[in-house]
Design a protein around this motif. Structure first.
Motif, short mmCIF file in Angstrom:
data_model
loop_
_atom_site.label_atom_id
_atom_site.label_comp_id
_atom_site.label_asym_id
_atom_site.label_seq_id
_atom_site.Cartn_x
_atom_site.Cartn_y
_atom_site.Cartn_z
N ASN A 190 0.87 -1.18 0.00
CA ASN A 190 0.00 0.00 0.00
C ASN A 190 0.91 1.23 0.00
N GLU A 191 1.07 1.86 -1.15
CA GLU A 191 2.09 2.90 -1.29
C GLU A 191 1.86 4.11 -0.39
N LEU A 192 0.62 4.48 -0.14
CA LEU A 192 0.35 5.62 0.72
C LEU A 192 0.71 5.29 2.16
N LEU A 193 0.36 4.08 2.60
CA LEU A 193 0.69 3.66 3.96
C LEU A 193 2.21 3.53 4.14
N ILE A 194 2.89 3.05 3.12
CA ILE A 194 4.35 2.93 3.18
C ILE A 194 4.98 4.30 3.38
N HIS A 195 4.51 5.28 2.63
CA HIS A 195 5.07 6.64 2.75
C HIS A 195 4.81 7.22 4.14
N LEU A 196 3.58 7.10 4.61
CA LEU A 196 3.23 7.63 5.93
C LEU A 196 4.06 6.97 7.01
N TYR A 197 4.22 5.66 6.93
CA TYR A 197 4.95 4.93 7.95
C TYR A 197 6.43 5.33 7.96
N CYS A 198 7.00 5.52 6.77
CA CYS A 198 8.40 5.94 6.67
C CYS A 198 8.59 7.30 7.32
N VAL A 199 7.66 8.21 7.09
CA VAL A 199 7.74 9.55 7.69
C VAL A 199 7.72 9.46 9.22
N LEU A 200 6.90 8.58 9.76
CA LEU A 200 6.80 8.42 11.21
C LEU A 200 8.00 7.70 11.79
N LEU A 201 8.53 6.74 11.04
CA LEU A 201 9.58 5.88 11.57
C LEU A 201 10.94 6.56 11.66
N LEU A 202 11.29 7.37 10.68
CA LEU A 202 12.61 7.99 10.65
C LEU A 202 12.92 8.82 11.89
N PRO A 203 12.05 9.76 12.28
CA PRO A 203 12.37 10.55 13.48
C PRO A 203 12.36 9.74 14.76
N VAL A 204 11.52 8.72 14.85
CA VAL A 204 11.51 7.87 16.04
C VAL A 204 12.83 7.13 16.14
N ARG A 205 13.32 6.59 15.00
CA ARG A 205 14.60 5.90 14.98
C ARG A 205 15.72 6.83 15.44
N ASP A 206 15.72 8.06 14.91
CA ASP A 206 16.77 9.02 15.28
C ASP A 206 16.72 9.35 16.76
N TYR A 207 15.51 9.51 17.28
CA TYR A 207 15.35 9.84 18.70
C TYR A 207 15.93 8.74 19.58
N ILE A 208 15.57 7.50 19.28
CA ILE A 208 16.04 6.38 20.09
C ILE A 208 17.54 6.20 19.95
N GLU A 209 18.06 6.35 18.72
CA GLU A 209 19.50 6.21 18.50
C GLU A 209 20.27 7.28 19.27
N ASN A 210 19.77 8.51 19.28
CA ASN A 210 20.46 9.59 19.98
C ASN A 210 20.40 9.42 21.50
N SER A 211 19.40 8.67 21.98
CA SER A 211 19.26 8.45 23.42
C SER A 211 19.79 7.09 23.85
#
Length: 250
Positions: free
Chosen positions: A165-186
């Motif tokens: 589902n291309e729209l869901l894939i895009h939305l999920y990627c947008v949400l996932l990137l900053p969460v990953r960065d936050y956890i990695e930085n902490s």
């Protein structure tokens, strides 16, 4: 006087966008407040008016400011910001109110991610499952949370791609990137046992998808997110709040 080679036009433009964007989302410039005059910003950043205006157009496109002749550039109300813009998300998670915004972001992820896992279990093709398995195998080899960041990202994105589902894939990627960065930085603040707790919960998601069981995949994703929430909550409790975080209203 030391001579410094000017930054390339693109680099100067990116610096202005990043610094002004960061200052806006952190509250340095309040809604309805005007940014400094063009002449002052050009002098501060040592750029021409065309370069500054190009950077301003980017901030306008992100919903952070509006710009009109004879009025100047004015910060827009927070509810008009494009919060799903990757740069705006990044600046928010780097700001003094990052913990509060993370809570808002993770609530949205908690709604989306279980359904992504369920859809992947229902729609995954053999090659999709192989990609998820490969990412999980690399997660098992990680020695710490920093080392787990990249395979974890690949694991979750492979699951999203398996929904087809291309729209869901895009939305999920947008949400996932900053969460990953936050956890990695902490990551340095997490308990040493965090990795041993997170990896098996990802295995449960993989197993459910392998068995094409949407219900189990959904519940496994919920359990995995709950584990991340608990880890982040501990980090938040261990860090002192800034004045901005104490008064932050989300």
């Amino acid at each position: 006087m030391n001579y410094q080679t000017p930054l390339p036009r693109k680099s100067r433009h990116a610096r202005i966008v990043n610094e002004l964007g960061t200052q806006i989302v952190s509250g340095r410039f309040q809604p309805e407040q005007r940014l400094p005059p063009e002449a002052q910003l050009c002098a501060d950043y040592d750029v021409s008016r065309p370069v500054l205006r190009e950077a301003t157009r980017v901030l306008v496109a992100k919903g952070l400011v509006r710009s009109k002749p004879k009025v100047g550039t004015v910060v827009k109300p927070r509810h008009e910001w494009h919060l799903l813009d990757p740069d705006v998300l990044h600046w928010l998670l780097q700001s003094d109110s990052r913990h509060s915004f993370y809570e808002t972001l993770i609530k949205v992820r908690n709604i989306v991610e279980p359904e992504v896992a369920a859809m992947a279990a229902a729609n995954a093709r053999p090659e999709d499952i192989a990609t998820i398995e490969e990412a999980y195998a690399r997660m098992e080899l990680a020695e710490d949370l920093v080392g787990m960041a990249e395979p974890d990202m690949d694991f979750h994105m492979a699951i999203a791609n398996a929904t087809h589902n291309e729209l869901l894939i895009h939305l999920y990627c947008v949400l996932l990137l900053p969460v990953r960065d936050y956890i990695e930085n902490s990551a340095t603040m997490f308990d040493e046992d965090a990795l041993s707790l997170l990896v098996p919960r990802h295995k449960a998601i993989l197993t459910a998808i392998q068995h094409r069981d949407p219900l189990c995949a959904r519940h496994a994703a919920i359990a995995q997110l709950a584990g991340v929430d608990n880890l982040v909550t501990e980090v938040m409790r261990s860090e002192p709040l800034s004045k901005d975080e104490i008064s932050y209203d989300h």
